[in-house]
Design an enzyme around this catalytic site. Structure first.
Site, PDB file in Angstrom:
ATOM      1  N   GLN A 209       5.876 -11.458   7.321  1.00 26.93           N
ATOM      2  CA  GLN A 209       5.400 -12.200   8.504  1.00 26.93           C
ATOM      3  C   GLN A 209       4.717 -11.285   9.506  1.00 26.93           C
ATOM      4  O   GLN A 209       3.936 -11.727  10.336  1.00 26.93           O
ATOM      5  CB  GLN A 209       6.582 -12.903   9.174  1.00 26.93           C
ATOM      6  CG  GLN A 209       6.135 -13.866  10.274  1.00 26.93           C
ATOM      7  CD  GLN A 209       7.223 -14.165  11.276  1.00 26.93           C
ATOM      8  OE1 GLN A 209       8.312 -14.550  10.882  1.00 26.93           O
ATOM      9  NE2 GLN A 209       6.930 -14.003  12.559  1.00 26.93           N
TER      10      GLN A 209
ATOM     11  N   MET B 253       8.744  -2.432  11.746  1.00 26.16           N
ATOM     12  CA  MET B 253       8.517  -1.333  10.808  1.00 26.16           C
ATOM     13  C   MET B 253       7.099  -1.406  10.250  1.00 26.16           C
ATOM     14  O   MET B 253       6.583  -2.504  10.004  1.00 26.16           O
ATOM     15  CB  MET B 253       9.523  -1.398   9.674  1.00 26.16           C
ATOM     16  CG  MET B 253      10.902  -1.045  10.152  1.00 26.16           C
ATOM     17  SD  MET B 253      11.977  -0.689   8.771  1.00 26.16           S
ATOM     18  CE  MET B 253      13.488  -0.389   9.657  1.00 26.16           C
ATOM     19  N   SER B 254       6.489  -0.251  10.108  1.00 24.90           N
ATOM     20  CA  SER B 254       5.130  -0.178   9.583  1.00 24.90           C
ATOM     21  C   SER B 254       4.915   1.223   9.021  1.00 24.90           C
ATOM     22  O   SER B 254       5.426   2.199   9.585  1.00 24.90           O
ATOM     23  CB  SER B 254       4.126  -0.427  10.720  1.00 24.90           C
ATOM     24  OG  SER B 254       2.834   0.006  10.333  1.00 24.90           O
TER      25      SER B 254
ATOM     26  N   GLU C 212      11.938  -0.209   5.069  1.00 27.18           N
ATOM     27  CA  GLU C 212      12.871  -1.330   4.904  1.00 27.18           C
ATOM     28  C   GLU C 212      12.163  -2.692   4.893  1.00 27.18           C
ATOM     29  O   GLU C 212      12.661  -3.654   4.308  1.00 27.18           O
ATOM     30  CB  GLU C 212      13.943  -1.309   5.999  1.00 27.18           C
ATOM     31  CG  GLU C 212      15.089  -0.361   5.717  1.00 27.18           C
ATOM     32  CD  GLU C 212      15.891  -0.736   4.463  1.00 27.18           C
ATOM     33  OE1 GLU C 212      16.256  -1.910   4.312  1.00 27.18           O
ATOM     34  OE2 GLU C 212      16.149   0.164   3.641  1.00 27.18           O
TER      35      GLU C 212
ATOM     36  N   ARG D  78       2.340   2.781   9.294  1.00 24.46           N
ATOM     37  CA  ARG D  78       1.552   3.495  10.310  1.00 24.46           C
ATOM     38  C   ARG D  78       2.408   4.044  11.449  1.00 24.46           C
ATOM     39  O   ARG D  78       1.916   4.844  12.243  1.00 24.46           O
ATOM     40  CB  ARG D  78       0.445   2.583  10.863  1.00 24.46           C
ATOM     41  CG  ARG D  78      -0.659   2.321   9.856  1.00 24.46           C
ATOM     42  CD  ARG D  78      -1.870   1.635  10.467  1.00 24.46           C
ATOM     43  NE  ARG D  78      -3.001   1.612   9.571  1.00 24.46           N
ATOM     44  CZ  ARG D  78      -3.340   0.581   8.788  1.00 24.46           C
ATOM     45  NH1 ARG D  78      -2.611  -0.522   8.802  1.00 24.46           N
ATOM     46  NH2 ARG D  78      -4.391   0.656   7.996  1.00 24.46           N
TER      47      ARG D  78
ATOM     48  N   HIS E  94       9.218  -3.383   3.507  1.00 26.05           N
ATOM     49  CA  HIS E  94       8.799  -3.579   2.111  1.00 26.05           C
ATOM     50  C   HIS E  94      10.014  -3.900   1.228  1.00 26.05           C
ATOM     51  O   HIS E  94       9.955  -4.772   0.364  1.00 26.05           O
ATOM     52  CB  HIS E  94       8.148  -2.308   1.554  1.00 26.05           C
ATOM     53  CG  HIS E  94       6.885  -1.885   2.247  1.00 26.05           C
ATOM     54  ND1 HIS E  94       6.793  -0.729   2.976  1.00 26.05           N
ATOM     55  CD2 HIS E  94       5.658  -2.459   2.299  1.00 26.05           C
ATOM     56  CE1 HIS E  94       5.563  -0.593   3.445  1.00 26.05           C
ATOM     57  NE2 HIS E  94       4.848  -1.629   3.060  1.00 26.05           N
TER      58      HIS E  94
ATOM     59  N   LEU F  63       6.785   3.240   1.478  1.00 20.84           N
ATOM     60  CA  LEU F  63       7.665   2.083   1.638  1.00 20.84           C
ATOM     61  C   LEU F  63       8.778   2.297   2.659  1.00 20.84           C
ATOM     62  O   LEU F  63       9.359   3.374   2.746  1.00 20.84           O
ATOM     63  CB  LEU F  63       8.285   1.726   0.285  1.00 20.84           C
ATOM     64  CG  LEU F  63       7.283   1.459  -0.845  1.00 20.84           C
ATOM     65  CD1 LEU F  63       8.025   1.125  -2.134  1.00 20.84           C
ATOM     66  CD2 LEU F  63       6.317   0.337  -0.477  1.00 20.84           C
TER      67      LEU F  63
ATOM     68  N   MET G  47       0.841  -1.205   0.000  1.00 25.41           N
ATOM     69  CA  MET G  47       0.000   0.000   0.000  1.00 25.41           C
ATOM     70  C   MET G  47       0.874   1.253   0.000  1.00 25.41           C
ATOM     71  O   MET G  47       0.401   2.358   0.271  1.00 25.41           O
ATOM     72  CB  MET G  47      -0.937   0.003   1.208  1.00 25.41           C
ATOM     73  CG  MET G  47      -1.903  -1.184   1.175  1.00 25.41           C
ATOM     74  SD  MET G  47      -3.420  -0.889   2.076  1.00 25.41           S
ATOM     75  CE  MET G  47      -2.806  -0.640   3.723  1.00 25.41           C
TER      76      MET G  47
HETATM   77  P1  AMP Z   1       1.477  -2.860   3.515  1.00 21.61           P
HETATM   78  O1  AMP Z   1       2.015  -1.817   2.594  1.00 21.61           O
HETATM   79  O2  AMP Z   1       1.492  -2.440   4.958  1.00 21.61           O
HETATM   80  O3  AMP Z   1       0.171  -3.429   3.057  1.00 21.61           O
HETATM   81  O4  AMP Z   1       2.515  -4.061   3.449  1.00 21.61           O
HETATM   82  C1  AMP Z   1       2.877  -4.658   2.229  1.00 21.61           C
HETATM   83  C2  AMP Z   1       3.647  -5.907   2.512  1.00 21.61           C
HETATM   84  O5  AMP Z   1       4.812  -5.593   3.275  1.00 21.61           O
HETATM   85  C3  AMP Z   1       2.851  -6.933   3.341  1.00 21.61           C
HETATM   86  O6  AMP Z   1       3.122  -8.232   2.849  1.00 21.61           O
HETATM   87  C4  AMP Z   1       3.406  -6.732   4.733  1.00 21.61           C
HETATM   88  O7  AMP Z   1       3.311  -7.891   5.546  1.00 21.61           O
HETATM   89  C5  AMP Z   1       4.858  -6.421   4.415  1.00 21.61           C
HETATM   90  N1  AMP Z   1       5.478  -5.728   5.543  1.00 21.61           N
HETATM   91  C6  AMP Z   1       4.999  -4.649   6.201  1.00 21.61           C
HETATM   92  N2  AMP Z   1       5.809  -4.324   7.234  1.00 21.61           N
HETATM   93  C7  AMP Z   1       6.816  -5.227   7.236  1.00 21.61           C
HETATM   94  C8  AMP Z   1       7.961  -5.446   8.054  1.00 21.61           C
HETATM   95  N3  AMP Z   1       8.244  -4.654   9.086  1.00 21.61           N
HETATM   96  N4  AMP Z   1       8.780  -6.481   7.764  1.00 21.61           N
HETATM   97  C9  AMP Z   1       8.501  -7.307   6.701  1.00 21.61           C
HETATM   98  N5  AMP Z   1       7.440  -7.153   5.884  1.00 21.61           N
HETATM   99  C10 AMP Z   1       6.598  -6.132   6.155  1.00 21.61           C
END
Ligand code: AMP
Length: 279
Positions: free
Chosen positions: A148, A184-185, A35, A187, A37, A33, A30
């Site tokens: 994960q 990492m997120s 680390e 959010r 991602h 981005l 989404m």
């Molecule tokens: P998102 O943009 O939050 O929907 O995440 C996209 C993809 O990145 C999803 O498969 C998430 O599980 C993965 N992802 C998000 N945060 C992390 C993280 N800290 N470490 C590894 N993968 C992540």
């Protein structure tokens, strides 16, 4: 890196790739981005000939009172990061392109989405399963990479792929963390400096449970009791759920074993954060 914004152009691409015998990897995101991602992108780069990343803030996986409207975005920065990692294609569709007028179909994974995040975010996994199905149909990847950190999501997608006979291998990549342990997120951008300090409680509580497990504790209630102590006295933290589950079925377990998962969702100053550890 080629940027593709239409379904028609994106769908035409794998046809030529596949006839040339090239393997295609998809990393759905989404955006905004970090680390985490990028580690998915790097794994994809290492395991395939063509890497496609998608950025789409999927409205159908957000509830009416969630953060769809303020979800962080940085297309310029994201494009530069993807380019630097050697991504071949960025698929960047509009809402109109993914859900045109008259759209009315969704995909539901029934059991594994009922508990944990599914219990607190009605419709969330229906939105995820639907958009992932659409992306798989449009892009026809051989491999797709997921983090994960969204453990329940990885199980739901594996189930979806198996149940609907999709010809794609799901690769799960370990959670990437900040130096102090916070997962990492995108959010995390919402967190104030004070929230950021209190957000470390998620990692601390998971570490605490993991250490107890390594020391021989098997009782879920005992683990969760100690985990809850990590949140005591933090004024802006509210635990949404905390659970010890079977790592495959996500059924709650009274006693934990190797391969089980401890997962949690916590509100920190209004920001919902999730994390987990696989024992
Ligand atoms: P998102 O943009 O939050 O929907 O995440 C996209 C993809 O990145 C999803 O498969 C998430 O599980 C993965 N992802 C998000 N945060 C992390 C993280 N800290 N470490 C590894 N993968 C992540």
């Amino acid at each position: 890196m080629r940027i593709i914004t239409t379904v028609a152009e994106m769908a035409a691409f794998p046809v030529t790739c596949r006839t040339k015998g090239k393997t295609i990897a998809l990393v759905p995101t989404m955006g905004y981005l970090h680390e985490g991602h990028l580690s998915l992108i790097r794994q994809a780069r290492a395991k395939s000939d063509v890497v496609v990343a998608s950025i789409f803030v999927n409205p159908t996986q957000f509830g009416p009172r969630e953060d769809l409207d303020r979800y962080p975005r940085d297309i310029e920065g994201d494009t530069a990061r993807l380019e630097q990692e050697g991504t071949d294609i960025l698929f960047l569709p509009s809402n109109q392109e993914m859900y045109p007028a008259g759209y009315q179909t969704c995909v539901e994974v029934e059991q594994i989405t009922k508990q944990l995040c599914g219990a607190h975010r009605p419709g969330h996994f229906r939105g995820v399963a639907t958009i992932v199905t659409k992306l798989f149909n449009i892009i026809s990847p051989h491999l797709a990479f997921f983090g994960q950190k969204d453990y329940q999501q990885t199980l739901a997608i594996k189930r979806l792929v198996q149940d609907l006979n999709m010809d794609v291998d799901i690769v799960v990549v370990p959670t990437v963390r900040e130096p102090d342990g916070l997962a990492m997120s995108s959010r995390n951008a919402y967190l104030s400096p004070e929230d950021r300090k209190q957000a470390l409680s998620l990692y601390k509580s998971l570490k605490c449970a993991e250490n107890m497990f390594v020391a021989g504790e098997r009782c879920s209630a005992a683990l969760m009791k100690e985990m809850r102590r990590c949140f005591a006295g933090l004024p802006d933290v509210e635990v949404e759920y905390l659970a010890c589950c079977n790592g495959t079925s996500l059924e709650y377990v009274e006693n934990v074993a190797h391969g089980d998962v401890i997962a949690l969702a916590v509100m920190v100053g209004g920001t919902r954060l999730i994390d987990n550890v696989v024992l």
